[in-house]
Design an enzyme around this catalytic site. Structure first.
Site, PDB file in Angstrom:
ATOM      1  N   ARG A 119      43.300  62.900  42.993  1.00 55.88           N
ATOM      2  CA  ARG A 119      42.841  64.220  43.463  1.00 55.88           C
ATOM      3  C   ARG A 119      42.628  64.219  44.974  1.00 55.88           C
ATOM      4  NH1 ARG A 119      39.895  64.826  38.363  1.00 55.88           N
ATOM      5  NH2 ARG A 119      38.296  63.450  39.184  1.00 55.88           N
ATOM      6  N   LYS A 150      40.499  49.224  29.991  1.00 52.43           N
ATOM      7  CA  LYS A 150      39.372  49.474  29.088  1.00 52.43           C
ATOM      8  C   LYS A 150      38.399  50.430  29.769  1.00 52.43           C
ATOM      9  CE  LYS A 150      35.910  46.050  30.417  1.00 52.43           C
ATOM     10  NZ  LYS A 150      34.757  46.930  30.576  1.00 52.43           N
ATOM     11  N   ASP A 168      30.666  47.674  26.928  1.00 47.92           N
ATOM     12  CA  ASP A 168      31.255  47.283  28.210  1.00 47.92           C
ATOM     13  C   ASP A 168      31.849  45.880  28.166  1.00 47.92           C
ATOM     14  OD1 ASP A 168      30.134  46.576  31.555  1.00 47.92           O
ATOM     15  OD2 ASP A 168      31.833  47.830  30.941  1.00 47.92           O
ATOM     16  N   ASP A 210      43.089  43.806  29.498  1.00 44.02           N
ATOM     17  CA  ASP A 210      41.772  43.192  29.619  1.00 44.02           C
ATOM     18  C   ASP A 210      41.955  42.090  30.647  1.00 44.02           C
ATOM     19  OD1 ASP A 210      39.232  41.926  27.334  1.00 44.02           O
ATOM     20  OD2 ASP A 210      39.530  41.555  29.460  1.00 44.02           O
ATOM     21  N   HIS A 211      41.380  42.262  31.804  1.00 41.96           N
ATOM     22  CA  HIS A 211      41.710  41.342  32.891  1.00 41.96           C
ATOM     23  C   HIS A 211      41.260  39.906  32.610  1.00 41.96           C
ATOM     24  CE1 HIS A 211      37.605  42.569  34.131  1.00 41.96           C
ATOM     25  NE2 HIS A 211      37.530  41.381  34.672  1.00 41.96           N
ATOM     26  N   LYS A 263      43.098  35.604  33.302  1.00 38.50           N
ATOM     27  CA  LYS A 263      42.478  34.474  33.997  1.00 38.50           C
ATOM     28  C   LYS A 263      43.108  33.168  33.541  1.00 38.50           C
ATOM     29  CE  LYS A 263      38.028  36.657  34.886  1.00 38.50           C
ATOM     30  NZ  LYS A 263      38.109  36.527  36.355  1.00 38.50           N
ATOM     31  N   HIS A 276      36.027  42.050  26.223  1.00 36.85           N
ATOM     32  CA  HIS A 276      36.154  40.693  26.768  1.00 36.85           C
ATOM     33  C   HIS A 276      35.754  39.625  25.767  1.00 36.85           C
ATOM     34  CE1 HIS A 276      36.935  42.643  30.462  1.00 36.85           C
ATOM     35  NE2 HIS A 276      35.710  42.768  30.897  1.00 36.85           N
TER      36      HIS A 276
END
Lengths: 322, 504
Positions: B62, B163, B250, B192-193, B197, B255
């Site tokens: 935006r 997420k 969260d 999902d970062h 890893k 995770h």
């Protein structure tokens, strides 16, 4: 060693935050001649309240990491410092026979307000999965001041010679404080380790059946004290209980000396000037070598010492000394 | 798209992975995620020559911005923009618009056509939804309506979704329906970062590349599993968002479930997208769903109060910006899970996560049974801890093994020694940022480290009853001092079974 060895790597700041300290600690662990895999066994927290105590602790710690590699967290509390924290992060090494052992030391210089919240400074620095020991060179801390993660408390009580001036510690009060501390965590008393050679020599003396026969008679135990009364009080309390004597007594002397009065015979245990402690009675002699590094030895003690706790309890009860 | 095998000069050369000539469309291009994570990751890929010359980013947001302004933003976002990134940025484009308006997507379609023509991206698209969750469905819908979700012949269109995947089981299913209205499941890459890893992936290497670990990776040898996802930070300026989420949504639903899936899964026949994801779903299916009566005894929820963390005095959660003074949102969760399958029956899985804990750390620890008999005198080994194998996800990624060793000296005392393998010290290469890996995977079309719809469903299946029980007021909210390891009640969760939380 006449000069404190310089660290292999160091970061320092006169005004810093824990975030910066943690980042420096992480960074230094990766720098220099480090291997990817390292072995560690302990976190040692040291809390001091004077530059002199800090210097003395630094000397005591100079080689300690080579025997017990891990992380040393040295917190110097200066009530006049205010809220500004200074810090150094060091990588130290000890070398023997061509191989090196590495460990980390983090030094924090904080004011009283930070000292009242020591957990918040110590907890993030602790290496995981390792035993946490805390050494208070200045004396016996208040139980509430010891960080929650500490599993072993290493102390060396400082007690003024009797009669105590107002405001100083006394033997019974020290014993009571130690008894309270021992309710929640392991307490290792360097004074107790210091008198170990006296105990060992006496025990060896009575290994012989001839001398062992002397026990069982009415005994009087005296400990002659030079300097700090606390080690003497422990030694006297222990000895009296070990040989079944009545209340021991303390008397001034030029050096620490344990005497058992057996009527016609007298047992004497004292330093013999050759780096040893000697116990004698009727021509029988037993010796024990003076201990090595007390801090190194203390960190190897991971279980409660009933003989120590009972000796302290007797001192606290006031039954130990006259 | 020319394959390496078409080039005779490239025959026999291992040139690593390189992204095809793709247009990466980032919705939320002016936002925090794009600036902090996506652009720096892309810059690093560019530096390693893993982005083709045609690679183009088209930003959509935006915020009113020109192409040049967006290019400048992309250069500044890279930590150390090298010549490769500066060259790549020259072709970047930007579309200003509201995600709810068709005109935005008309403009986007036009720009993508120009990019195909000018840059040679050939219709290859990856759409990255770096927006707020409420926009996921509408953006996907507009892409579908504008024909932008169906790839042209010989090309591909993929959708990367961050997420949270819904707020609960129903909203997750509804979101999936919206996405599937425009995209097929194999086009959707749920990110999902944590899966990007290095150490999380290393769980697979540890388990399946070493003969010594797999035989003991089961209930016969493992006493318990602990997963800790601890943050020292509070909610900061995200209080308004966090009030709608909480720690369970969260962190645990995504995770934690992913970490557990990789740690507890059965060996796949092949370590590829289907093999890994099938096994993850199987193990998540084996996690017992709690009944409402079980929740209060198996789950502890907490909220941080004022305290001291990392040397600083910090406010309590209810004092944070955007948080209601009587908020009932949990910032801490601890729970005991049961995995009811052949491998893990009887092995409790303990999970805890929270904000304003003493330090930032994520780890998964396997604690093994104590030896059945210690031949040493008890006084010589009383302090000996059971063996533990710990995978540290962050910080200081690596693996730790704790075992008993003799104390040097004339006596025979045994104590616990911690052997640390640290990725950062082992190799000169820094482990790549998780977004570098995941972005490249999305562009080359490798979904192994992305989450499939049935994994999302299973994760919500486990979490949903807890949310419902909390909604009924069955589980109290326990306060804890910032800087502590959570409410006292979370310790009792393990103490009742004679265990205790690790100190990570």
């Amino acid at each position: 060693m006449t000069v404190l060895p310089a660290p292999a790597l160091e970061w320092a700041s006169g005004a810093t935050t824990m975030t910066e300290v943690l980042a420096a600690a992480d960074r230094l662990r990766l720098e220099g001649d480090r291997t990817a895999a390292r072995a560690t066994v302990v976190n040692l927290l040291v809390v001091t309240r004077s530059p002199e105590a800090t210097t003395a602790a630094e000397w005591a710690l100079a080689d300690m990491g080579g025997h017990h590699p891990g992380r040393v967290i040295l917190v110097e509390v200066d009530p006049g410092r205010g809220d500004t924290m200074a810090a150094e992060v060091q990588v130290r090494r000890a070398e023997a026979d061509g191989h090196c052992v590495w460990w980390d030391t983090v030094c924090l210089h904080v004011g009283q307000r930070a000292a009242d919240h020591l957990d918040a400074f110590v907890e993030p620095l602790l290496l995981h999965d390792l035993h946490v020991a805390a050494w208070y060179p200045d004396g016996v801390p208040e139980a509430a001041a010891v960080p929650a993660a500490v599993e072993q408390l290493i102390v060396e009580p400082r007690v003024a010679p009797a009669p105590p001036p107002p405001g100083t510690g006394d033997v019974r009060g020290t014993a009571a404080a130690l008894t309270e501390l021992a309710r929640h965590r392991l307490v290792t008393d360097l004074a107790w380790l210091r008198v170990l050679p006296w105990r060992s020599a006496l025990a060896r003396l009575f290994d012989d059946q001839g001398t062992a026969a002397l026990l069982g008679r009415p005994l009087e135990v005296r400990v002659r004290v030079a300097g700090e009364p606390w080690p003497a009080a422990l030694l006297a309390s222990w000895a009296a209980a070990a040989v079944g004597a009545g209340h021991p007594s303390l008397a001034p002397a030029e050096h620490l000396r344990l005497e058992l009065d057996l009527g016609q015979d007298q047992v004497v245990v004292e330093k013999s000037g050759d780096g040893r402690v000697t116990a004698r009675v009727r021509g029988a002699v037993a010796t024990a070598s003076l201990g090595g590094d007390l801090l190194v030895a203390a960190l190897e003690r991971h279980q409660r010492d009933r003989a120590y706790e009972e000796a302290v309890a007797r001192v606290a009860a006031g039954a130990a000394l006259t | 798209m020319a394959e390496a095998t078409d080039n005779p000069v490239a025959a026999g050369l291992d040139r690593g992975r390189q992204a095809p000539p793709v247009a990466l469309v980032v919705f939320g291009a002016s936002g925090d995620l794009t600036h902090r994570k996506l652009l720096p990751a892309l810059a690093e890929l560019a530096r390693r020559h893993q982005l083709g010359d045609a690679f183009t980013v088209v930003g959509v947001a935006r915020s009113d911005m020109s192409d040049d302004s967006f290019r400048q933003l992309a250069v500044e976002a890279a930590h150390e923009a090298g010549p490769e990134w500066e060259q790549a940025v020259k072709g970047f484009r930007y579309v200003t618009g509201d995600y709810g308006e068709a005109a935005t997507f008309d403009r986007l379609a036009q720009v993508l056509g120009e990019v195909d023509s000018e840059r040679g991206t050939g219709g290859y698209r990856v759409y990255y939804l770096a927006t707020i969750p409420d926009q996921f469905g509408p953006v996907a819908g507009h892409l579908g309506e504008h024909g932008l979700s169906r790839p042209a012949e010989g090309s591909f269109c993929r959708l990367v979704v961050e997420k949270p995947f819904g707020r609960d089981l129903d909203s997750s299913a509804a979101l999936d329906a919206q996405l599937h209205a425009a995209f097929d499941e194999d086009q959707i890459y749920r990110i999902d970062h944590y899966l990007g890893k290095e150490t999380v992936q290393n769980v697979l290497a540890l388990r399946f590349a070493n003969a010594i670990f797999e035989p003991v990776w089961n209930r016969r040898y493992v006493d318990s599993v602990q997963v800790t996802v601890a943050e020292s930070l509070g909610v900061g300026h995200r209080g308004g968002f966090y009030e709608t989420a909480g720690a369970l949504r969260d962190i645990v639903q995504n995770h934690v479930m992913q970490i557990l899936g990789l740690t507890l899964l059965e060996p796949p026949a092949t370590v590829d997208a289907q093999g890994i994801r099938d096994e993850k779903v199987k193990v998540l299916r084996a996690v017992e769903v709690m009944t409402p009566d079980e929740v209060p005894n198996a789950v502890v929820r907490g909220q941080y109060d004022r305290g001291w963390v990392e040397g600083e005095e910090v406010p309590g959660y209810r004092e944070e910006e955007g948080v209601a003074p009587d908020s009932q949102t949990e910032t801490f969760v601890a729970m005991r899970l049961v995995v009811d399958n052949w491998r893990w029956a009887g092995v409790p899985v303990y999970v805890r996560t929270g904000k304003r804990l003493p330090k930032r750390v994520t780890e998964v620890a396997m604690t093994f049974h104590r030896v059945p008999h210690l031949p040493f005198a008890s006084s010589l080994s009383r302090d000996l801890a059971p063996n533990a194998l710990v995978v540290r996800v962050q910080p200081d990624e690596g693996v730790t093994f704790c075992f008993g060793a003799k104390v040097p000296g004339p006596g025979f005392k045994v104590r616990t020694v911690s052997m640390d393998f640290s990725y950062g010290a082992a190799f000169l290469e820094n482990p790549p940022d998780s977004y570098e890996r995941l972005l490249l995977d999305a562009m080359v079309g490798d979904p192994t480290l992305f989450i499939r719809t049935d994994e999302v469903e299973q994760s919500w299946r486990i979490v949903q009853p807890i949310l419902e029980a909390w909604g009924d007021g069955a589980t109290p909210l326990h306060r804890y001092a910032a800087g502590s390891w959570g409410p006292r009640e979370s310790h009792r969760l393990l103490e009742a079974a004679g265990r205790r939380w690790r100190r990570p």
